[in-house]
Every structure is written in structure tokens, then in C-alpha cells.
Scaffold this motif. Sequence first.
Motif, PDB file in Angstrom:
ATOM      1  N   ASP A   1      32.212 110.007  21.570  1.00  0.00           N
ATOM      2  CA  ASP A   1      32.370 108.951  20.875  1.00  0.00           C
ATOM      3  C   ASP A   1      32.597 108.861  19.426  1.00  0.00           C
ATOM      4  O   ASP A   1      32.368 108.237  18.532  1.00  0.00           O
ATOM      5  CB  ASP A   1      30.906 108.023  21.123  1.00  0.00           C
ATOM      6  N   ALA A   2      33.200 110.279  18.984  1.00  0.00           N
ATOM      7  CA  ALA A   2      33.336 110.402  17.713  1.00  0.00           C
ATOM      8  C   ALA A   2      34.173 109.638  16.929  1.00  0.00           C
ATOM      9  O   ALA A   2      33.845 109.538  15.588  1.00  0.00           O
ATOM     10  CB  ALA A   2      33.765 112.139  17.636  1.00  0.00           C
ATOM     11  N   LEU A   3      35.252 108.840  17.468  1.00  0.00           N
ATOM     12  CA  LEU A   3      36.116 108.225  16.781  1.00  0.00           C
ATOM     13  C   LEU A   3      35.330 106.846  16.063  1.00  0.00           C
ATOM     14  O   LEU A   3      35.656 106.295  15.187  1.00  0.00           O
ATOM     15  CB  LEU A   3      37.132 107.861  17.355  1.00  0.00           C
ATOM     16  N   GLU A   4      34.127 106.400  16.643  1.00  0.00           N
ATOM     17  CA  GLU A   4      33.470 105.511  16.454  1.00  0.00           C
ATOM     18  C   GLU A   4      32.785 105.874  15.009  1.00  0.00           C
ATOM     19  O   GLU A   4      32.862 104.981  14.043  1.00  0.00           O
ATOM     20  CB  GLU A   4      32.436 105.052  17.417  1.00  0.00           C
ATOM     21  N   GLY A   5      32.302 106.992  14.918  1.00  0.00           N
ATOM     22  CA  GLY A   5      31.707 107.524  13.618  1.00  0.00           C
ATOM     23  C   GLY A   5      32.878 107.469  12.644  1.00  0.00           C
ATOM     24  O   GLY A   5      32.486 107.209  11.442  1.00  0.00           O
ATOM     25  N   PHE A   6      34.055 107.926  12.780  1.00  0.00           N
ATOM     26  CA  PHE A   6      34.959 107.846  11.771  1.00  0.00           C
ATOM     27  C   PHE A   6      35.216 106.446  11.337  1.00  0.00           C
ATOM     28  O   PHE A   6      35.394 106.191  10.226  1.00  0.00           O
ATOM     29  CB  PHE A   6      36.537 108.490  12.377  1.00  0.00           C
ATOM     30  N   LYS A   7      35.175 105.486  12.265  1.00  0.00           N
ATOM     31  CA  LYS A   7      35.428 104.006  11.669  1.00  0.00           C
ATOM     32  C   LYS A   7      34.442 103.563  10.867  1.00  0.00           C
ATOM     33  O   LYS A   7      34.537 102.967   9.766  1.00  0.00           O
ATOM     34  CB  LYS A   7      35.683 103.368  13.159  1.00  0.00           C
ATOM     35  N   MET A   8      33.156 103.930  11.401  1.00  0.00           N
ATOM     36  CA  MET A   8      31.822 103.484  10.452  1.00  0.00           C
ATOM     37  C   MET A   8      31.996 104.095   9.142  1.00  0.00           C
ATOM     38  O   MET A   8      31.760 103.308   8.046  1.00  0.00           O
ATOM     39  CB  MET A   8      30.704 103.829  11.022  1.00  0.00           C
ATOM     40  N   LEU A   9      32.452 105.466   8.958  1.00  0.00           N
ATOM     41  CA  LEU A   9      32.604 106.108   7.462  1.00  0.00           C
ATOM     42  C   LEU A   9      33.644 105.505   6.924  1.00  0.00           C
ATOM     43  O   LEU A   9      33.550 105.101   5.548  1.00  0.00           O
ATOM     44  CB  LEU A   9      32.832 107.549   7.747  1.00  0.00           C
ATOM     45  N   GLU A  10      34.638 104.989   7.498  1.00  0.00           N
ATOM     46  CA  GLU A  10      36.029 104.482   6.807  1.00  0.00           C
ATOM     47  C   GLU A  10      35.572 103.138   6.174  1.00  0.00           C
ATOM     48  O   GLU A  10      36.157 102.739   5.007  1.00  0.00           O
ATOM     49  CB  GLU A  10      37.084 104.388   7.762  1.00  0.00           C
TER      50      GLU A  10
END
Length: 325
Positions: free
Chosen positions: A304-313
Amino acid sequence: MKAIIHGDAGLRLGEMPLPKAGKGEVVVAIKTAGLNRRDLYIPDRRGQKGEDLILGSDGAGTIEAVGEGVTQWSVGDEVVINPSLDWREESDTSPEGFRPLGVPDNGTFAEKIVLSAEQIEPRPAHLSWEESACIGLAGLTGYRALVTRGQVKKGDTVFVPGAGSGVVTFIIQFAKAAGARVIVTSRKEDKLKHALKLGADRAIDTNADWEQELKDETIDLVIESVGKATFNRSLGVLKPGGRLVVFGATTDDVVDIDLRALFNNQQEIVGSMMGSREELREMLAFSEKHTIRPVIDRTLPLTDALEGFKMLEDSTQFGKIVYTI
């Protein structure tokens, strides 16, 4: 092995070859890895077109294999990864050859990583695996900005715009442990509350009139990472003779400065970036002495790594985002 890869096909979960330890190297089986804002920005600087590379600067795990000549580490040792490559001793600036781990080198968002045996440290006993994954880059960056470059001392008042980043959550804790008073800002009420709970003495709205809000305060040191949106306002509340340390720019990175006000007030503006192995070891010892822990907003599986990228963005997190592998 599974890894978060960036290449011509974009950012994705994919397969990469298993690494092998060469002379002076170790293979670490990664258990947890920490997401950093750097991971949002580096894909476009990934090197040659067509090359798939693994993102990630922070991680913790166990040594799975050691290469020829490695005597200080053994299989099974629990370690954290030093994300600051080829910067050994504290210095005013980074040496030639320094680079953060993760592009152009393969990083930590993978099941395993191979790297120099000089780039790992014993996992701090007071931290969980999740906490161990995200103390490296953010902790080192915050420690150098506050302690080495900022020269914080007991009794100082430290002002930090932007309360939600992983680095700032470390700066709050480091400054309090050093005996300083800490004031932070945020546009979001929940982040202000989190900062106060973490130890900040005051937390004010970023959109407020800072000079009015802080008229009864003497700001000795400002730690800036926002950029154009706050830079001149930060200088405006910094005391004459005070120091402003910049370690990042999440908004526009070009600012106009009133030079007359700067030299009349005899203020210092100092740049800071990551840090050396010497400072990393100092930071780990300081954190253990004062039981300082990373603040973790969310733990996600690597899938689910891309979810983390979206949160950080979107900057919705308070503290760090960690991947379990």
C-alpha cells in the motif's frame, strides 16, 4: 524480491533482483522502512532513461549476509541504516561524493538491500522496529539543523514554522531535551494540538499575525523548511543577532529578502542538510539518553506504499509514515 520501483513505467510495486554482498558490504533484510519527502521529489532525477531504481532512504532490519573483509558485523545483527552516504566526520558542508541513499543507489523500499558495512548502526534498544525505520534521515536532519548549525542552548526560544513534518517532530523533542522553549505553527488545528502534546510550549496559527502573536517573545533561533510562504515572516520575528537555519523548502524555493533589514538586525542565515555519520551517532545517543522516539502517523504494508506517497503529497500526516516489509 518485491520493491517500490520508479522507472519508465512510473512508480509501482514490482520485482527486482536479489542483492549480493561484495567486499566490505552487507545484505540487510529490511523489516521496516520510512517514507521521506525526498522520495516525492527524486523520481525525475533517477538517472539514465529506462533504468528501474528502488526508492527509499530509511530502513531497519537484520543482517542476512556479510561480504569479504566485514568483521564488525554478523548475520542476525539488528541494525538501522545510515542514509547519508560517504559523509563520515562532522563538517561545515558535505564532502565530495556525499549523496542520500535512494537514487541513484537502490534504496530501502524493498525486501533486501546491499550497502557498505560503514552505512549501518546498531538498532537503538529503546525503539520499536517501526520507530527504528524512520529515525535516520529525519532525526539526523533535525539534529544537525538544531544542534550543529543552530547551536541551540539551554534557555533559547526556538521558533519552527510548520508543525507536521517528521523532521519538525524531532526538532521539538530535541530542543526540549536541550532545555529550550519551542514555538511552532500550523494551519491545521489538529497539528497544533499534536505539537503541544509532543512538548511544544506554544502553537500558533500559520495565518496569524506572527509579530503580534509573538510580541512578548524573544526568538533566538528559527528553523525554517517551508520556503517563500514563511521565510520573511520568520526573519521578521527573529531577534536582532539571531540565527535562522534553513533545511528545506516545501513551497517556492526562491525568496526576496530585505537586505537592509537583515544587515541592520545583524541576523544570520545558515543552510543545513542531512549530516555526517558522526552526527548520526551523536543523535542516536542523544535520543537514547532522553528516550526520544519518532512520531509515527501511519504504518502501511509495502503493497500500500502509494497511499503513503499521497498522504505526504497532501501534507495530511503528523510525523512519519512507515512501511512494513
